[in-house]
Write a protein that holds these residues in place. Structure first.
Motif, PDB file in Angstrom:
ATOM      1  N   THR A  15     -19.494  33.329   5.040  1.00  0.00           N
ATOM      2  CA  THR A  15     -20.400  32.219   4.713  1.00  0.00           C
ATOM      3  C   THR A  15     -21.303  31.925   5.912  1.00  0.00           C
ATOM      4  N   THR A  38     -10.061  32.909   3.164  1.00  0.00           N
ATOM      5  CA  THR A  38      -9.739  32.892   1.739  1.00  0.00           C
ATOM      6  C   THR A  38     -10.297  34.111   1.009  1.00  0.00           C
ATOM      7  N   GLU A  39      -9.539  34.576   0.053  1.00  0.00           N
ATOM      8  CA  GLU A  39      -9.951  35.723  -0.749  1.00  0.00           C
ATOM      9  C   GLU A  39     -11.212  35.412  -1.550  1.00  0.00           C
ATOM     10  N   GLU A  40     -11.339  34.187  -2.025  1.00  0.00           N
ATOM     11  CA  GLU A  40     -12.471  33.819  -2.865  1.00  0.00           C
ATOM     12  C   GLU A  40     -13.800  33.923  -2.118  1.00  0.00           C
ATOM     13  N   THR A  41     -13.858  33.371  -0.897  1.00  0.00           N
ATOM     14  CA  THR A  41     -15.119  33.437  -0.152  1.00  0.00           C
ATOM     15  C   THR A  41     -15.460  34.873   0.222  1.00  0.00           C
ATOM     16  N   LYS A  43     -14.625  37.513  -1.517  1.00  0.00           N
ATOM     17  CA  LYS A  43     -15.050  38.142  -2.766  1.00  0.00           C
ATOM     18  C   LYS A  43     -16.508  37.805  -3.071  1.00  0.00           C
ATOM     19  N   GLN A  44     -16.883  36.549  -2.876  1.00  0.00           N
ATOM     20  CA  GLN A  44     -18.261  36.129  -3.116  1.00  0.00           C
ATOM     21  C   GLN A  44     -19.225  36.827  -2.153  1.00  0.00           C
ATOM     22  N   GLN A  47     -19.717  40.379  -3.288  1.00  0.00           N
ATOM     23  CA  GLN A  47     -20.581  40.430  -4.464  1.00  0.00           C
ATOM     24  C   GLN A  47     -22.055  40.359  -4.046  1.00  0.00           C
ATOM     25  N   THR A  54     -14.100  43.818   3.925  1.00  0.00           N
ATOM     26  CA  THR A  54     -13.571  42.467   4.093  1.00  0.00           C
ATOM     27  C   THR A  54     -12.086  42.500   4.444  1.00  0.00           C
ATOM     28  N   ILE A  56      -8.818  39.459   4.868  1.00  0.00           N
ATOM     29  CA  ILE A  56      -8.303  38.091   4.973  1.00  0.00           C
ATOM     30  C   ILE A  56      -7.638  37.933   6.331  1.00  0.00           C
TER      31      ILE A  56
END
Length: 244
Positions: A15, A38-41, A43-44, A47, A54, A56
Motif C-alpha cells: 500500500t 495481511t494476505e488481503e492487502t 492480494k490486492q 491484482q 509477495t 506475508i
C-alpha cells in the motif's frame, strides 16, 4: 543508482508509498518483492501489479524478519536493493500516562519503535552482507519530514523517524567503499492510510501529495544519486507562505 535491472525488496510494499515504489521499479524493468502483514492487502497489490512477488511478514517480529531474509536470499539470489519502508503512525498523549501508549498495542498489536526503528535496523544488519556481494546495491530508508519538524501529536513517530535519519547518515559513512549505497527518502505529507484517519479526525482538509505526484521526483532523485531525497509539496508551501 540505476532503476532498471534490479531485484528490489520493499517492506510495507502492498500500500501507499511502498506500492508506488514497487510500481515504478517494476515499470522501469526491475523485479520487485513486497512484504506486508495481511494476505488481503498483498492480494490486492498483486491484482494491481501482477508481476509482484509477495510475502506475508510482520516485521515487528524478529522471527518473521529472520524468515523473510532466509526466504528472500534463497529465492532471489540477485536481490540488490532493500527498501525499509514499512511504518506506523499513532497519536499519543503522554498527559494520559501509559494509557494512550499502550492502547494502540492492545488494539492492533503494533508498536511504533519496533516497526519504525528496530525492524529497519535489524533488517539492514541481516541483508547488508548479502548486498555487499552484489556488483551494485542499495539500502533505501524511508524517514519523514516530521523527523525535522516534529508534531506534538505524534511524539513517538517523530522520534523514530529522526532516529532513522541519523541511522541512515552513519550507515552511509560506514558502508563507504563498499558496493552498497544508502539513500534516505524523506517524504512530506503524502495522502496514504498511514495515519488511519487521524488527519481527518484533527480537522485537516488537505491530506498531502498523492503517491503519483510524490513518486516522480523520487525516481529521478534515485537515478541522480541524491542520497537524501526531500520532496517539496508546493501546495503545502503556498498554504504556509513558505517552503514545505
Amino acid at each position: 543508482m540505476k532503476t532498471n535491472g534490479n531485484t528490489v525488496l520493499i517492506t510495507g510494499g502492498a500500500t501507499g508509498i511502498g506500492l508506488a515504489l514497487a510500481e515504478e521499479f517494476a515499470r522501469a524493468g526491475s523485479e520487485v518483492i513486497v512484504c506486508g502483514r495481511t494476505e488481503e492487502t498483498l492480494k490486492q497489490a498483486k491484482q494491481k501489479l501482477p508481476s509482484l512477488h509477495t510475502r506475508i511478514c510482520n516485521i515487528a517480529k524478529e522471527s518473521d524478519r529472520d524468515d523473510l531474509y532466509e526466504w528472500a536470499v534463497a529465492n532471489f539470489k540477485n536481490l540488490n536493493i532493500l527498501v525499509n519502508n514499512a511504518g506506523i503512525q499513532r497519536m499519543i498523549d503522554f498527559k494520559k500516562g501509559t494509557a494512550d501508549l499502550l492502547r494502540h498495542r492492545a488494539e492492533d498489536g503494533e508498536d511504533e519503535v519496533e516497526v519504525n526503528l528496530r525492524a529497519p535496523v535489524y533488517l539492514t544488519a541481516l541483508f547488508t552482507p548479502h548486498l555487499m556481494k552484489q556488483k551494485e546495491s542499495a539500502i533505501i530508508n524511508v524517514s519523514s519530514g516530521l523527523a525535522f519538524y516534529p508534531m506534538p501529536e505524534l511524539p513517538v513517530y517523530c522520534a523514530t523517524k529522526a532516529a532513522v535519519h541519523s541511522f541512515s547518515q552513519t550507515l552511509r559513512q560506514q558502508l563507504e567503499g563498499t558496493t552498497v549505497r544508502v539513500f534516505e527518502l524523506i517524504p512530506p505529507m503524502v495522502d496514504t492510510n498511514l495515519d488511519k484517519g487521524a488527519r481527518k479526525a484533527r480537522g485537516q482538509t488537505y491530506f498531502g501529495l498523492s503517491t503519483a505526484e510524490f513518486i516522480v521526483p523520487v525516481m529521478k532523485a534515485f537515478a541522480n544519486n541524491e542520497f537524501e531525497i526531500r520532496v517539496q509539496d508546493p501546495k503545502l508551501s503556498a498554504m504556509r507562505g513558505g517552503p514545505s
